[in-house]
Motif scaffolding. Structure first.
Motif, PDB file in Angstrom:
ATOM      1  N   LEU A  19     -51.591   9.601  86.554  1.00  8.07           N
ATOM      2  CA  LEU A  19     -51.320   8.359  85.843  1.00  8.07           C
ATOM      3  C   LEU A  19     -52.559   7.854  85.119  1.00  8.07           C
ATOM      4  CD1 LEU A  19     -49.107   6.485  88.476  1.00  8.07           C
ATOM      5  CD2 LEU A  19     -48.371   7.457  86.287  1.00  8.07           C
ATOM      6  N   LEU A  20     -53.722   8.000  85.763  1.00 11.33           N
ATOM      7  CA  LEU A  20     -54.967   7.549  85.143  1.00 11.33           C
ATOM      8  C   LEU A  20     -55.249   8.311  83.864  1.00 11.33           C
ATOM      9  CD1 LEU A  20     -57.556   5.819  85.344  1.00 11.33           C
ATOM     10  CD2 LEU A  20     -58.590   7.687  86.651  1.00 11.33           C
ATOM     11  N   LEU A  21     -55.006   9.610  83.866  1.00  6.57           N
ATOM     12  CA  LEU A  21     -55.301  10.434  82.702  1.00  6.57           C
ATOM     13  C   LEU A  21     -54.293  10.247  81.578  1.00  6.57           C
ATOM     14  CD1 LEU A  21     -56.364  13.811  84.384  1.00  6.57           C
ATOM     15  CD2 LEU A  21     -57.833  12.018  83.454  1.00  6.57           C
ATOM     16  N   HIS A  22     -53.094   9.760  81.897  1.00  6.48           N
ATOM     17  CA  HIS A  22     -52.044   9.677  80.889  1.00  6.48           C
ATOM     18  C   HIS A  22     -51.715   8.257  80.444  1.00  6.48           C
ATOM     19  CE1 HIS A  22     -51.416  13.815  82.289  1.00  6.48           C
ATOM     20  NE2 HIS A  22     -50.721  14.018  81.195  1.00  6.48           N
ATOM     21  N   SER A 120     -52.634  14.042  76.864  1.00  2.00           N
ATOM     22  CA  SER A 120     -53.273  13.135  77.814  1.00  2.00           C
ATOM     23  C   SER A 120     -53.882  11.996  77.011  1.00  2.00           C
ATOM     24  CB  SER A 120     -54.359  13.868  78.623  1.00  2.00           C
ATOM     25  OG  SER A 120     -54.996  12.994  79.537  1.00  2.00           O
ATOM     26  N   TRP A 121     -54.351  10.948  77.695  1.00  2.00           N
ATOM     27  CA  TRP A 121     -55.075   9.895  76.993  1.00  2.00           C
ATOM     28  C   TRP A 121     -56.478  10.389  76.682  1.00  2.00           C
ATOM     29  CZ3 TRP A 121     -54.987   6.104  73.910  1.00  2.00           C
ATOM     30  CH2 TRP A 121     -56.080   5.258  73.761  1.00  2.00           C
ATOM     31  N   LEU A 122     -56.891  10.256  75.422  1.00  3.09           N
ATOM     32  CA  LEU A 122     -58.169  10.778  74.983  1.00  3.09           C
ATOM     33  C   LEU A 122     -58.890   9.721  74.159  1.00  3.09           C
ATOM     34  CD1 LEU A 122     -60.046  13.345  74.660  1.00  3.09           C
ATOM     35  CD2 LEU A 122     -58.838  13.734  72.500  1.00  3.09           C
ATOM     36  N   GLU A 123     -60.166   9.518  74.449  1.00  2.71           N
ATOM     37  CA  GLU A 123     -60.990   8.587  73.671  1.00  2.71           C
ATOM     38  C   GLU A 123     -62.156   9.325  73.041  1.00  2.71           C
ATOM     39  OE1 GLU A 123     -62.386   5.205  75.813  1.00  2.71           O
ATOM     40  OE2 GLU A 123     -60.371   4.403  76.169  1.00  2.71           O
ATOM     41  N   MET A 124     -62.418   9.020  71.771  1.00  4.76           N
ATOM     42  CA  MET A 124     -63.578   9.543  71.063  1.00  4.76           C
ATOM     43  C   MET A 124     -64.407   8.363  70.569  1.00  4.76           C
ATOM     44  SD  MET A 124     -62.006  12.668  68.789  1.00  4.76           S
ATOM     45  CE  MET A 124     -61.323  14.139  69.562  1.00  4.76           C
ATOM     46  N   GLU A 137     -74.929   7.139  58.931  1.00  5.58           N
ATOM     47  CA  GLU A 137     -74.415   8.302  59.653  1.00  5.58           C
ATOM     48  C   GLU A 137     -73.556   7.840  60.821  1.00  5.58           C
ATOM     49  OE1 GLU A 137     -76.858  12.006  60.558  1.00  5.58           O
ATOM     50  OE2 GLU A 137     -76.692  11.128  62.558  1.00  5.58           O
ATOM     51  N   LEU A 138     -72.393   8.451  60.970  1.00  2.14           N
ATOM     52  CA  LEU A 138     -71.547   8.254  62.141  1.00  2.14           C
ATOM     53  C   LEU A 138     -71.549   9.552  62.940  1.00  2.14           C
ATOM     54  CD1 LEU A 138     -68.445   6.403  60.630  1.00  2.14           C
ATOM     55  CD2 LEU A 138     -70.392   5.397  61.823  1.00  2.14           C
ATOM     56  N   GLU A 139     -71.796   9.441  64.232  1.00  2.00           N
ATOM     57  CA  GLU A 139     -71.890  10.629  65.073  1.00  2.00           C
ATOM     58  C   GLU A 139     -70.942  10.507  66.259  1.00  2.00           C
ATOM     59  OE1 GLU A 139     -75.222  13.430  67.325  1.00  2.00           O
ATOM     60  OE2 GLU A 139     -75.801  11.502  66.436  1.00  2.00           O
ATOM     61  N   LEU A 140     -70.199  11.582  66.524  1.00  2.00           N
ATOM     62  CA  LEU A 140     -69.305  11.633  67.676  1.00  2.00           C
ATOM     63  C   LEU A 140     -70.153  11.843  68.934  1.00  2.00           C
ATOM     64  CD1 LEU A 140     -66.446  11.701  68.819  1.00  2.00           C
ATOM     65  CD2 LEU A 140     -66.377  14.153  68.309  1.00  2.00           C
ATOM     66  N   MET A 141     -70.291  10.791  69.726  1.00  2.00           N
ATOM     67  CA  MET A 141     -71.184  10.813  70.875  1.00  2.00           C
ATOM     68  C   MET A 141     -70.474  11.141  72.186  1.00  2.00           C
ATOM     69  SD  MET A 141     -74.085  10.229  69.517  1.00  2.00           S
ATOM     70  CE  MET A 141     -75.085   9.963  70.980  1.00  2.00           C
ATOM     71  N   ARG A 142     -69.228  10.680  72.353  1.00  2.00           N
ATOM     72  CA  ARG A 142     -68.526  10.881  73.625  1.00  2.00           C
ATOM     73  C   ARG A 142     -67.066  11.216  73.375  1.00  2.00           C
ATOM     74  NH1 ARG A 142     -71.499   6.186  74.470  1.00  2.00           N
ATOM     75  NH2 ARG A 142     -73.203   6.364  75.958  1.00  2.00           N
ATOM     76  N   THR A 143     -66.558  12.141  74.163  1.00  2.00           N
ATOM     77  CA  THR A 143     -65.133  12.454  74.188  1.00  2.00           C
ATOM     78  C   THR A 143     -64.718  12.464  75.653  1.00  2.00           C
ATOM     79  OG1 THR A 143     -65.381  13.845  72.214  1.00  2.00           O
ATOM     80  CG2 THR A 143     -63.362  14.091  73.482  1.00  2.00           C
ATOM     81  N   ARG A 144     -63.743  11.598  75.991  1.00  2.00           N
ATOM     82  CA  ARG A 144     -63.384  11.441  77.397  1.00  2.00           C
ATOM     83  C   ARG A 144     -61.873  11.494  77.578  1.00  2.00           C
ATOM     84  NH1 ARG A 144     -67.278   6.238  78.010  1.00  2.00           N
ATOM     85  NH2 ARG A 144     -66.162   5.835  76.063  1.00  2.00           N
ATOM     86  N   VAL A 145     -61.437  12.319  78.508  1.00  2.00           N
ATOM     87  CA  VAL A 145     -60.031  12.387  78.892  1.00  2.00           C
ATOM     88  C   VAL A 145     -59.756  11.287  79.903  1.00  2.00           C
ATOM     89  CG1 VAL A 145     -58.262  13.776  80.033  1.00  2.00           C
ATOM     90  CG2 VAL A 145     -59.842  14.854  78.422  1.00  2.00           C
ATOM     91  N   GLY A 146     -58.679  10.548  79.684  1.00  2.00           N
ATOM     92  CA  GLY A 146     -58.379   9.434  80.557  1.00  2.00           C
ATOM     93  C   GLY A 146     -59.346   8.284  80.419  1.00  2.00           C
ATOM     94  N   GLY A 147     -60.212   8.360  79.396  1.00  2.00           N
ATOM     95  CA  GLY A 147     -61.223   7.333  79.206  1.00  2.00           C
ATOM     96  C   GLY A 147     -62.383   7.442  80.165  1.00  2.00           C
ATOM     97  N   LEU A 149     -63.275  11.020  82.064  1.00  2.00           N
ATOM     98  CA  LEU A 149     -63.806  12.363  82.273  1.00  2.00           C
ATOM     99  C   LEU A 149     -64.370  12.918  80.971  1.00  2.00           C
ATOM    100  CD1 LEU A 149     -60.939  13.861  84.473  1.00  2.00           C
ATOM    101  CD2 LEU A 149     -63.069  12.798  85.229  1.00  2.00           C
ATOM    102  N   PRO A 150     -65.681  13.172  80.904  1.00  2.00           N
ATOM    103  CA  PRO A 150     -66.269  13.710  79.666  1.00  2.00           C
ATOM    104  C   PRO A 150     -65.864  15.163  79.449  1.00  2.00           C
ATOM    105  CG  PRO A 150     -67.932  13.569  81.394  1.00  2.00           C
ATOM    106  CD  PRO A 150     -66.699  12.926  81.955  1.00  2.00           C
ATOM    107  N   VAL A 151     -65.537  15.505  78.199  1.00  2.00           N
ATOM    108  CA  VAL A 151     -65.205  16.875  77.821  1.00  2.00           C
ATOM    109  C   VAL A 151     -65.871  17.176  76.487  1.00  2.00           C
ATOM    110  CG1 VAL A 151     -62.991  16.938  79.044  1.00  2.00           C
ATOM    111  CG2 VAL A 151     -63.080  16.152  76.676  1.00  2.00           C
TER     112      VAL A 151
END
Length: 201
Positions: A19-22, A120-124, A137-147, A149-151
């Protein structure tokens, strides 16, 4: 008896994790925008881009979060079908994006957070590297599943890790809009632009 309780606890943890991840946060509401608001915002942006201006005249294009989210929910797919069909597969995998602003602090620059609800829920999180009041410049610093877990960003999409300015937007009448920088504000982004006339490059 103890083994039964142990299995129940493990099952409860697995369900809670799923549930947390979705489950997206409350700010993700792609179905709550007024009908036609995305199209109206798209037309407003087009009107601003194509307005007749003097050579290299500076002007600003404000992009508020609410209007951007309406466009992303209602008009992004038709726009990609017209302009960039190759990205539709990525959109299908990630789900409809929505965005929010994270203001900068004493130790962190401002950021734009994109949220997707696909498999799944994904935040960038894209951070802006500021030069004065604007970011070049805009840089993609973090990608997290469920907000949480870093991936690696490369494992979930083919989006570029950096967007540097200036960016050029060619118009049909051979003029060019040059986006020199972007400014973060509480309610959205502001593009700092200038227009180059046909044959002036």
């Amino acid at each position: 008896r103890r083994r039964w309780w142990l299995w129940c606890a493990i099952l409860l943890v697995l369900i809670s994790g799923w549930l947390l991840l979705h489950t997206p946060p409350g700010w993700y509401q792609p179905n709550q925008h007024a009908f036609g608001s995305g199209e109206r915002f798209e037309q407003l942006v087009v009107d601003q881009l194509t307005t007749l201006r003097e050579q290299d005249q500076r002007w600003e294009l404000p992009l508020d979060v609410a209007s951007c989210n309406a466009f992303l929910a209602q008009r992004l797919r038709p726009w990609l079908q017209r302009e960039s069909k190759g990205v539709l597969g990525t959109l299908d995998a990630l789900g409809t994006p929505q965005m929010r602003m994270r203001p900068g602090g004493l130790t962190s620059p401002p950021a734009l957070v994109l949220g997707f609800r696909g498999w799944s829920w994904l935040e960038m999180e894209l951070q802006g590297h500021q030069v004065g009041a604007a970011c070049t410049e805009l840089e993609l610093m973090r990608t997290r599943v469920g907000g949480l877990l870093p991936v690696p960003a490369s494992s979930v999409s083919e989006l570029p890790s950096k967007l540097t300015f200036p960016q050029r937007i060619p118009l049909q009448d051979e003029r060019t809009v040059v986006v020199d920088a972007v400014r973060f504000e509480e309610t959205g982004l502001v593009l700092i632009c200038r227009t180059q006339l046909a044959g002036s490059e």
